[in-house]
Design an enzyme around this catalytic site. Structure first.
Site, PDB file in Angstrom:
ATOM      1  CB  CYS A 118      -0.956   0.010   1.182  1.00 55.19           C
ATOM      2  SG  CYS A 118      -2.119  -1.352   1.120  1.00 55.19           S
ATOM      3  CG  HIS A 250      -3.294   3.612   1.822  1.00 53.94           C
ATOM      4  ND1 HIS A 250      -3.712   3.161   0.592  1.00 53.94           N
ATOM      5  CD2 HIS A 250      -3.386   2.558   2.667  1.00 53.94           C
ATOM      6  CE1 HIS A 250      -4.041   1.878   0.689  1.00 53.94           C
ATOM      7  NE2 HIS A 250      -3.855   1.496   1.934  1.00 53.94           N
ATOM      8  CG  ASN A 280      -6.773  -0.633   0.897  1.00 53.41           C
ATOM      9  OD1 ASN A 280      -5.986  -0.263   0.029  1.00 53.41           O
ATOM     10  ND2 ASN A 280      -6.382  -1.057   2.087  1.00 53.41           N
TER      11      ASN A 280
END
Ligand code: UT7
Length: 323
Positions: A118, A250, A280
Site C-alpha cells: 500500500c 492512502h 482500498n
C-alpha cells in the site's frame, strides 16, 4: 541557494483508471456474509471496482499513464523512466512496468516495478524523484496499479469487503524552481510481517497466495505511524500543519483517515477521501485520490500537498509536494 537554482521533480500531469464493473456493498452481501451497515460503519466504503477477465494491472496502469501523459502534454518519446508500484503484477516477471512501457510505446527507457504494497506509490515516487534530481531522468511516469480482487480470499469477510482494483499515475518532470517534491520520508519494519501478508509466493509455495490481515492491529499501527511520519516530513521540508492545503492519504479506512487528521489537528475538509467509492486499492489509492481531486478542481497549482500511506511489511511514508 535561491529556489530558482534547485532542481525538483514537478507533477506535470495526473491520470487514473478503474475497472468497468462497480460493486456495491448490497451486491457484495449476496455472496459474502456481510451487510452494507457493517461495511459503511467500520470502513466508510460504499463501492469498489472489480476487474473483469480482460482487465489487468498492466491494462489499468497503461490507461492511467496515458491520461497522465496527455495531461502533461507529453508523448511517449519524452518519457525516460517508468516506476510502477504494485503487489499484483500481471506475471511474477517481467516487471509490469515493461508491459506498460511497450503498450505506451516508450521502449528503451528505464522501467521497473517497486514492491511496497500500500505504500508502493510513495516508494516509487521517492525513487523517481531521486533519479530526476541526480539527472538520470527528465520525465518520469510514476504509477500505482493493482488488481487486489485476484489475491482476496472471497470466503474471508473480514478482508474481501475492504479492497478494490484500479490505477493512478503521474508524470514527474525535472524543473528548477520552488514547485515540486519538497521532501519525502519512508520507513519499513519487517517485524510486523505477519499482520498483513499474502500466504504464497513464487519462491515459496509456487502459488500467488491470498491476502491475510489482522485488521484491528494494522489499524492501531497505521494511526501512530502515519501521524509520526507526517510530522517528520513536514519538519524536513520546513512546512507546518497549517500550511497544508490538501492531505491525500492512502484510502484504507475512513476511520483511519479521520483519526490521523484528528491526531494532527487537521480539519476534515482538507482531507481527500475516495475510500467511499474506490475502497482500498493498495498502491493505486494515493494517485487515484490525487487525480480525482485534480480533475474536480479542488487541487490547484501552487497548493501544498501531503501524500501518505502505510501497508504490508510494514512499510509507510509521506511526501510534501508544492503542486
Ligand atoms: O491497506 C493496508 C492497511 N490496512 C488497513 O489499514 C486496515 C486496517 N484495519 C481496519 O480497517 C479495520 O480493523 C477493519 C475494517 C479491517 C475491521 O474493523 P474492526 O472494527 O477492527 O473490526 P474487527 O476486525 O475487530 O471485527 C469486529 C466484528 C467481528 O465479530 P465479533 O468477533 O465481534 O463477533 C468480526 O467477525 O465484526 C465482524 N466482521 C464482520 N461482520 C460483518 C468482520 N468482518 C465483517 C464483515 N461483515 N465484512
Amino acid at each position: 541557494m535561491s529556489d530558482n537554482a534547485i532542481l525538483r521533480s514537478v507533477i506535470k500531469g495526473t491520470g487514473s483508471a478503474l475497472p468497468r464493473t462497480r460493486v456495491s456493498n448490497a451486491e457484495l452481501s449476496k455472496r459474502v456474509d456481510t451487510t452494507d451497515e457493517w461495511i459503511v460503519e467500520r470502513t466508510g466504503i460504499h463501492f469498489r471496482h472489480i476487474a473483469e477477465d480482460d482487465e489487468t494491472t498492466s491494462s489499468l496502469a497503461t490507461e492511467a499513464a496515458q491520461k497522465a501523459m496527455d495531461a502533461a502534454g507529453l508523448v511517449s518519446s519524452d518519457i525516460d523512466l517508468i516506476v510502477l508500484a504494485t503487489a499484483t503484477p500481471d506475471q511474477t516477471f517481467p516487471a509490469t512496468a515493461t508491459i506498460v512501457q511497450d503498450r505506451l510505446g516508450c521502449n528503451g527507457c528505464v522501467a521497473f516495478d517497486v514492491a511496497a504494497v500500500c505504500s508502493g506509490f510513495l516508494y516509487a515516487l521517492s525513487v523517481a524523484d531521486s533519479m530526476i534530481r541526480t539527472g538520470a531522468a527528465k520525465h518520469a511516469l510514476v504509477i500505482g496499479a493493482e488488481t487486489f480482487s485476484r489475491i482476496l480470499d472471497w470466503e474471508d469477510r473480514a478482508t474481501c469487503v475492504l479492497f478494490g482494483d484500479g490505477a493512478g499515475a503521474i508524470v514527474l518532470s525535472a524543473e528548477f524552481g520552488d514547485k515540486g517534491i519538497l521532501g519525502t520520508r519512508l520507513h519499513a519494519d519487517g517485524a510486523h510481517n505477519q499482520l498483513l501478508y499474502v500466504d504464497g509466493g513464487a519462491g515459496t509455495t509456487g502459488t500467488v497466495g491470498k491476502l491475510r490481515m489482522k485488521g484491528r492491529e494494522v489499524f492501531r499501527h497505521a494511526v501512530v505511524n502515519l501521524a509520526s511520519v507526517l510530522r517528520e516530513v513536514l519538519e524536513e521540508s520546513g512546512q507546518s500543519i497549517d500550511s497544508i492545503d490538501w492531505l491525500i492519504p492512502h484510502q484504507a479506512n475512513a476511520r483511519i483517515l479521520d483519526a490521523t487528521a484528528k491526531k494532527l489537528g487537521m480539519p476534515a475538509e482538507k482531507v481527500i477521501k475516495t475510500v467511499d467509492v474506490h475502497a482500498n486499492t493498495s498502491a493505486a489509492s494515493v494517485p487515484l485520490a490525487l487525480d480525482t481531486a485534480v480533475r474536480d478542481h479542488r487541487i490547484k497549482r501552487d497548493d501544498l500537498l501531503v501524500l501518505e500511506a502505510m501497508g504490508g511489511g510494514f512499510t509507510w511514508g509521506a511526501s510534501v509536494i508544492r503542486y
